[in-house]
Design an enzyme around this catalytic site. Structure first.
Site, PDB file in Angstrom:
ATOM      1  N   HIS A  90       0.797  -1.149   0.112  1.00  0.00           N
ATOM      2  CA  HIS A  90      -0.030   0.058  -0.022  1.00  0.00           C
ATOM      3  C   HIS A  90       0.802   1.101  -0.122  1.00  0.00           C
ATOM      4  O   HIS A  90       2.038   1.249   0.589  1.00  0.00           O
ATOM      5  CB  HIS A  90      -0.930  -0.209   1.239  1.00  0.00           C
ATOM      6  CG  HIS A  90      -1.961   1.134   1.044  1.00  0.00           C
ATOM      7  ND1 HIS A  90      -1.846   2.412   1.422  1.00  0.00           N
ATOM      8  CD2 HIS A  90      -3.222   0.962   0.666  1.00  0.00           C
ATOM      9  CE1 HIS A  90      -3.048   3.066   1.237  1.00  0.00           C
ATOM     10  NE2 HIS A  90      -3.969   2.326   0.782  1.00  0.00           N
ATOM     11  N   GLU A 160      -3.965   2.114  -7.231  1.00  0.00           N
ATOM     12  CA  GLU A 160      -4.381   3.289  -6.183  1.00  0.00           C
ATOM     13  C   GLU A 160      -3.624   4.580  -6.593  1.00  0.00           C
ATOM     14  O   GLU A 160      -2.488   4.629  -5.875  1.00  0.00           O
ATOM     15  CB  GLU A 160      -4.448   2.961  -4.759  1.00  0.00           C
ATOM     16  CG  GLU A 160      -4.956   1.674  -4.409  1.00  0.00           C
ATOM     17  CD  GLU A 160      -5.533   1.950  -2.846  1.00  0.00           C
ATOM     18  OE1 GLU A 160      -6.628   1.941  -2.653  1.00  0.00           O
ATOM     19  OE2 GLU A 160      -4.641   1.739  -2.169  1.00  0.00           O
TER      20      GLU A 160
HETATM   21  P1  13P Z   1      -9.626   6.327  -0.017  1.00  0.00           P
HETATM   22  O1  13P Z   1     -10.640   5.511  -0.486  1.00  0.00           O
HETATM   23  O2  13P Z   1     -10.000   6.884   1.493  1.00  0.00           O
HETATM   24  O3  13P Z   1      -9.245   7.387  -0.963  1.00  0.00           O
HETATM   25  O4  13P Z   1      -8.518   5.375   0.254  1.00  0.00           O
HETATM   26  C1  13P Z   1      -8.139   4.308  -0.666  1.00  0.00           C
HETATM   27  C2  13P Z   1      -7.282   3.344  -0.169  1.00  0.00           C
HETATM   28  O5  13P Z   1      -5.973   3.611   0.174  1.00  0.00           O
HETATM   29  C3  13P Z   1      -7.635   2.101   0.032  1.00  0.00           C
HETATM   30  O6  13P Z   1      -6.523   1.327   0.170  1.00  0.00           O
END
Ligand code: 13P
Length: 247
Positions: A90, A160
């Protein structure tokens, strides 16, 4: 469709965790959408007794093998707690210094113990020269090199973009841009997986996924689901995302 709720460190009481779990169980009753929850590690045990159709994910996994390492949570222990998915790499962990080499080790550890890695990748900004695509390629390549193609079919990729995390639906990616990126990720996966295998790998989107944009991103973005942060700790919003995807 796969919807993963990453509770990060938002949930800080057992009471809140229990309430969210009850709500998630309700959402998991329908068959169309698989619900996975990644609670903070101390709450993993709450899911062992009763989690209905909700699958359990860890927010990380240790890359260490057998040595004694204080504070680490190794894959066999997670497996015993009922964990079947592990979020790996992450951006919030990479920001704390996690390296590509560690991420590759973590992916391997998870696979060896029958845990599906959810490998997170994402750029910090979208530059006009599309250098971010090379960045995504590097992240994928370094995490997956050396892993047998048959194991790669079981991996989930979570795209992401860092610039979209923790904001609101208006700040998220646009469906067309997401589609383009997903196609690129599949192309890179094609270097590792022969034949049409790369088309079978699940790709999720994360970064301000909310009830308002989930349907458009799923339809126009070519993703197989979402990795949801802040909206996953608001029972109404999380249900809103799942409902939007069921339509
Ligand atoms: P948000 O949905 O708060 O933008 O976070 C995304 C995330 O990092 C999920 O792992």
């Amino acid at each position: 469709m796969l919807v993963v709720g990453n509770w990060k460190t938002y949930v800080r009481t057992r009471e809140k965790a229990k309430k969210l779990l009850v709500a998630a169980k309700r959402l998991a009753l329908g068959r169309k959408i698989k619900i996975v929850i990644a609670p903070p590690a101390p709450y993993l045990g709450l899911f062992t007794a009763s989690r209905g159709g909700v699958a359990l994910a860890s927010q990380d996994v240790s890359e260490s093998l057998d040595s004694t390492e204080t504070g680490e949570v190794p894959a066999p222990l997670l497996k015993e707690m009922g964990v079947t998915y592990a979020i790996i790499g992450h951006s919030e962990r990479r920001a704390r210094g996690e390296t590509d080499a560690q991420i590759r080790e973590k992916v391997q550890r998870a696979l060896v113990h029958g845990i599906t890695p959810i490998l997170c990748i994402g750029e910090s900004e979208r530059d006009a020269d599309a250098k971010y695509l090379a960045h995504l390629r590097t992240q994928i390549t370094s995490a997956l090199s050396g892993i047998p193609a048959k194991d790669l079919l079981d991996i989930v990729i979570a795209y992401e973009p860092i610039w979209a995390i923790g904001k609101s639906d208006e700040d998220a990616i646009q469906p067309a841009d997401l589609m383009e990126t997903v196609l690129y990720i599949r192309k890179v996966l094609g270097d590792f997986i022969p034949g049409k295998g790369a088309t079978r790998v699940k790709i999720l989107y994360g970064g301000s996924a909310e009830p308002e944009n989930a349907r458009a991103l799923a339809g126009g973005g070519g993703v197989d689901g979402f990795l949801v942060g802040h909206a996953s700790v608001d029972a109404k919003m999380f249900a809103g995302i799942v409902k939007a995807l069921k339509q």
